[in-house]
Enzyme design. Structure first.
Site, PDB file in Angstrom:
ATOM      1  N   ASP A 156       0.854  -1.181   0.000  1.00 24.86           N
ATOM      2  CA  ASP A 156       0.000   0.000   0.000  1.00 24.86           C
ATOM      3  C   ASP A 156       0.895   1.236   0.000  1.00 24.86           C
ATOM      4  OD1 ASP A 156      -2.416   1.442   0.162  1.00 24.86           O
ATOM      5  OD2 ASP A 156      -2.184   1.650   2.326  1.00 24.86           O
TER       6      ASP A 156
ATOM      7  N   ASP B  46      -0.248   5.018   1.059  1.00 27.15           N
ATOM      8  CA  ASP B  46      -0.477   5.877   2.225  1.00 27.15           C
ATOM      9  C   ASP B  46      -0.431   5.060   3.506  1.00 27.15           C
ATOM     10  OD1 ASP B  46      -1.014   8.499   1.006  1.00 27.15           O
ATOM     11  OD2 ASP B  46      -2.725   7.482   0.092  1.00 27.15           O
TER      12      ASP B  46
ATOM     13  N   ASP C 137      -1.276  -0.937   6.030  1.00 29.05           N
ATOM     14  CA  ASP C 137      -1.449  -0.349   7.359  1.00 29.05           C
ATOM     15  C   ASP C 137      -2.874  -0.502   7.864  1.00 29.05           C
ATOM     16  OD1 ASP C 137      -2.390   1.594   5.392  1.00 29.05           O
ATOM     17  OD2 ASP C 137      -2.578   2.982   7.089  1.00 29.05           O
TER      18      ASP C 137
END
Length: 260
Positions: free
Chosen positions: A13, A15, A210
């Site tokens: 990922d 961000d 995250d």
């Protein structure tokens, strides 16, 4: 349980893993450099459909992170791939930015508000009441409802912003319950189309994210090893709230450099 095969390709990922509010996370540059030097196929994924891969390449480059254009996979690209498989050469009414409209143009779709096959909802910073009203009426008239991703909020330096999932919920409510098909994470479709794009196999691939509810879930459902980093939205104590677990939890992307 049988040992997993060695990791030959990586999906990560963006961000919360590589960057946070426009600033590179320590270790991100080293991780990407190691990936490029290894020659292993990799993808940087994002549910954000605003930007094209070329836009994101340039934005990351300005932050000091070198990610090739062909190594960037967005929910807009996954959505376009899905529509191209479902109904090649179709038509769509689009709410979104260049990342989405370019992806649809590239597969030969015609963008129109006249009896489109699909209403396609993506991310934009300028959701208009007029556009949402038109989407509602087109869906009521028979257009199929597609959305790039289910994220209800997105990050900004000022705080959270309403995102695609929230607007999709509004349209669903206004159409009497007509829900969209979400192409982006946690739909494993986004992971599988991404893996196909780089010629990788889930058995020998890993997903770094995250968020438990999108990144880790999508990785698990696509059959990959999963790594949760704690530099984004999910806190350690929240992991136990979910009925599934990542393969491993690490503090940050810096802890994975030596795994490449």
């Amino acid at each position: 349980m049988a040992d997993r095969k060695p990791i030959e390709s990586w999906l990560t990922d963006m961000d919360g893993v590589l960057i946070h509010e426009g600033v590179p996370i320590p270790g991100a540059d080293a991780f990407l450099k190691k990936l490029r030097e290894s020659g292993k196929p990799f993808l940087v994924l994002t549910n954000n459909s605003i930007y094209t891969p070329r836009d994101l390449h340039a934005r990351l480059r300005r932050m000091g992170l070198d990610v090739p254009v062909e190594s960037i996979w967005t929910s807009a690209l996954a959505t376009a791939q899905f529509l191209d498989d479902q109904r090649p050469g179709g038509t769509a009414y689009v709410i979104g930015e260049a990342g989405l409209t370019t992806a649809l143009h590239d597969i030969g779709y015609i963008l129109t508000d006249h009896e489109p096959d699909y209403v396609v909802l993506g991310e934009t910073r300028t959701y208009s009441f007029e556009a949402m009203t038109k989407a509602v009426r087109l869906i009521e008239g028979g257009a199929r409802f597609i959305a790039t991703n289910p994220d209800e909020t997105g990050p900004s330096t000022e705080g959270p912003l309403p995102a695609t999932g929230a607007v999709a919920a509004l349209i669903t409510k206004a159409t009497g319950g007509k829900k969209p098909y979400f192409a982006g994470k946690p739909n494993p479709l986004m992971m599988r189309t991404g893996l196909n794009a780089i010629g990788a196999h889930s058995e020998t691939s890993a997903m770094i994210g995250d968020r438990m509810d999108t990144d880790v879930l999508a990785g698990i459902e696509a059959g990959m090893q999963t790594f949760l980093v704690l530099t984004g939205l999910t806190r350690p104590e929240q992991v136990e709230d979910f009925p599934y677990r990542p393969s491993k939890i690490v503090d940050s992307i810096a802890d994975l450099v030596d795994r490449v």
